[in-house]
Design an enzyme around this catalytic site. Structure first.
Site: not given
Length: 535
Positions: A30-31, A68, A72, A127, A129, A216, A322-323, A365
């Site tokens: 994540d990130d 994010c 997902r 996560k 989300h 993240h 995710d990004n 991002k």
């Protein structure tokens, strides 16, 4: 005769293996920026992920959706995030805006729902989300077992946003069902292995979706790990970015024709900062590095756990992010708390270090230039990837929507036209399994992006891209993936074709105009153009 019998035995073993369904683990960071792993250019030690890459395949052109929740949604369903109902984040714009309901819709199926039909034991940790507040939860979308956080935002059990659900049961953070003094990065792996044990007890292959919240914000890690990195970033973001670029060239990860873009003019020169500011930013990056270091450690724990259970060689591991690196909320980042990095603090990386995280690309991002949508992509499968492919780079473009198609292919599943009495949208992704062996994946359609009005399409070597306030630009991303030489006016026929294709896609998935812009980024775009033109 002995040779003939040996050949027959080996052939039988091969056929048996070929017919056996592999286990599958999809790991989503994540990130995490393109350059944040050692095997993608970083100075942060990530030996476990590096080893997976060394003994597997690295994707150089793996893409996410720039954010994010949409990533997902696309990963879980194999359709574009707008089609799955999450064209932006979790806000529900109502029934008149089906692409923006803020939760997975019923006209999409999840990887768990599909893989269950192929006999897989399905599990997820981490996560979620994708709409838990709206009733979209893993235990109702095909996962046999789950330990999940609704939306992340914590690392420790005593963090202010900490909340976990075990198979649908809300747990107290000090529940005896959880380890004492847990750290989320370790927790997700711990329960992932527990669920794998349950799959073994049921004599089923497993599919585990391991969705980390690292790295993240709010960035938090044990002090002893932060201390390993404190002081190492006093050399500044310019030098770290240059060092990462040089390492990427040395690794052969990037083409020498991809020149490093000019630095964002909104980021001050490191030497212009006061000693106090340098110390602050050094500490922010040290915390970030520690979070990534712990993420890598958890991957090592996972691999060791698989080996102890005798299933590592038969397990496909797909690792992506995710990004791109996160520049929110701008240059200052956030550095709050009595002891930044602990469970009660809030630390955001900030724009200066995000620039290094996205090396060699520009943007971050949210954005559809390469820095925002490019991800590390590592594939490990000892019994399925030839040794001659170990450590190789795979340059074919791949996208997060391809995960579903890949899992369907690996597991011998069938993607449905209807599910639970509901018509299901056609699959948008393409199986990446042929690329494991260096073969063409035969992608039939271009890859598309839209997030907050930022947009792009990639078809082969051509990429058409524009931020919300920009005019379209055209790049040959095989020769110029750092997007410095706009060919829109020099290749009008190609540009026109891609514009038409994009507009058709935009309408088909129900994307809509977005009313937010990031001025600090657009200042950067103007400066970049000036630097490139020399004016």
């Amino acid at each position: 005769m002995k040779i003939k019998l040996l050949f027959v035995a080996l052939l039988a073993t091969h056929i048996s293996f070929a017919q056996k369904k592999p286990n599958v683990i999809v790991i989503l960071a994540d990130d995490l920026g393109y350059a944040d792993l050692g095997c993608y250019g970083s100075e942060i030690p990530t030996p476990n992920l590096d080893k997976l890459a060394q003994n597997g395949v690295r994707l150089t052109n793996f893409y996410n959706t720039a954010r994010c929740c949409p990533t997902r949604a696309a990963l879980l369903t194999g359709v574009y995030s707008h089609q799955a109902g999450i064209g932006h984040m979790m806000d529900d714009k109502g029934a008149d805006h089906p692409a923006y309901r803020g939760h997975l819709n019923e006209t999409s199926v999840t990887i768990a729902e599909v893989m269950k039909t192929a006999g897989y034991f399905t599990a997820m940790t981490g996560k979620w989300h994708v709409g838990q507040a709206a009733g979209t939860v893993p235990w109702k979308r095909g996962f046999d077992r789950s330990l999940n956080a609704p939306a992340g935002g914590f690392y420790y059990g005593d963090g202010k946003n900490a909340k976990v659900f075990l198979n649908g049961e809300a747990l107290e953070n000090d529940s005896d069902k959880l380890p004492k003094n847990w750290y989320s990065t370790d927790l997700w792996t711990d329960f992932g292995l527990r669920f794998i044990d349950e799959a073994a007890a049921e004599k089923k292959p497993f599919m585990l979706y391991l969705a980390h919240n690292a790295p993240h914000f709010p960035l938090q890690a044990p002090e002893e790990d932060i201390a390993k990195f404190r002081g190492k970033y006093l050399q500044g973001w310019e030098k770290i970015r240059e060092q990462r670029y040089a390492k990427q060239l040395k690794l052969g990860l990037i083409d020498p024709s991809w020149k490093l873009p000019p630095a964002n003019p909104n980021i001050p020169k490191w030497e212009s900062l006061s000693e106090q500011e340098k110390k602050r930013y050094d500490d922010m990056m040290a915390i970030y590095a520690a979070v990534i270091y712990r993420l890598d450690k958890s991957i090592g724990d996972l691999v060791e756990g698989l080996k102890k259970r005798g299933v590592f060689d038969d397990t496909v591991i797909l690792f992506v992010s995710d990004n791109g690196g996160n520049a929110e909320p701008g240059m200052e980042g956030r550095y709050e708390g009595d002891k930044p990095g602990n469970a009660q603090s809030t630390v955001f990386l900030g724009q200066g270090w995000a620039e290094a995280a996205c090396t060699p690309f520009w943007a971050y991002k949210h954005h559809t230039h390469e820095g925002g949508i490019s991800s590390p992509g590592i594939i490990s499968w000892p019994n399925g990837i030839l040794a001659s492919r170990n450590g190789k780079f795979e340059k074919q473009p791949a996208h997060i929507i391809d995960i579903m198609a890949t899992l369907v292919d690996l597991g011998g599943a069938k993607y449905p036209t209807t599910f639970a009495g509901q018509a299901i949208q056609p699959l948008e992704g393409t199986s990446l399994k042929p690329a494991f062996g260096g073969k063409s994946i035969n992608r039939k359609s271009p890859i598309f992006w839209e997030h907050e009005g930022n947009r792009a399409i990639r078809d082969g070597k051509w990429k058409l891209v524009a931020e919300k306030t920009e005019k379209w630009q055209l790049y040959d991303v095989e020769k110029d993936r750092t997007e410095l030489n706009d060919l829109f006016d020099k290749q009008p026929e190609i540009a026109k074709k891609l514009v038409v294709q994009y507009e058709e896609w935009y309408k088909r998935v129900g994307a809509e105009e977005y009313d937010k812009t990031f001025k600090w980024f657009y200042d950067y775009d103007k400066a970049k153009k000036q630097a490139v033109s020399g004016k």
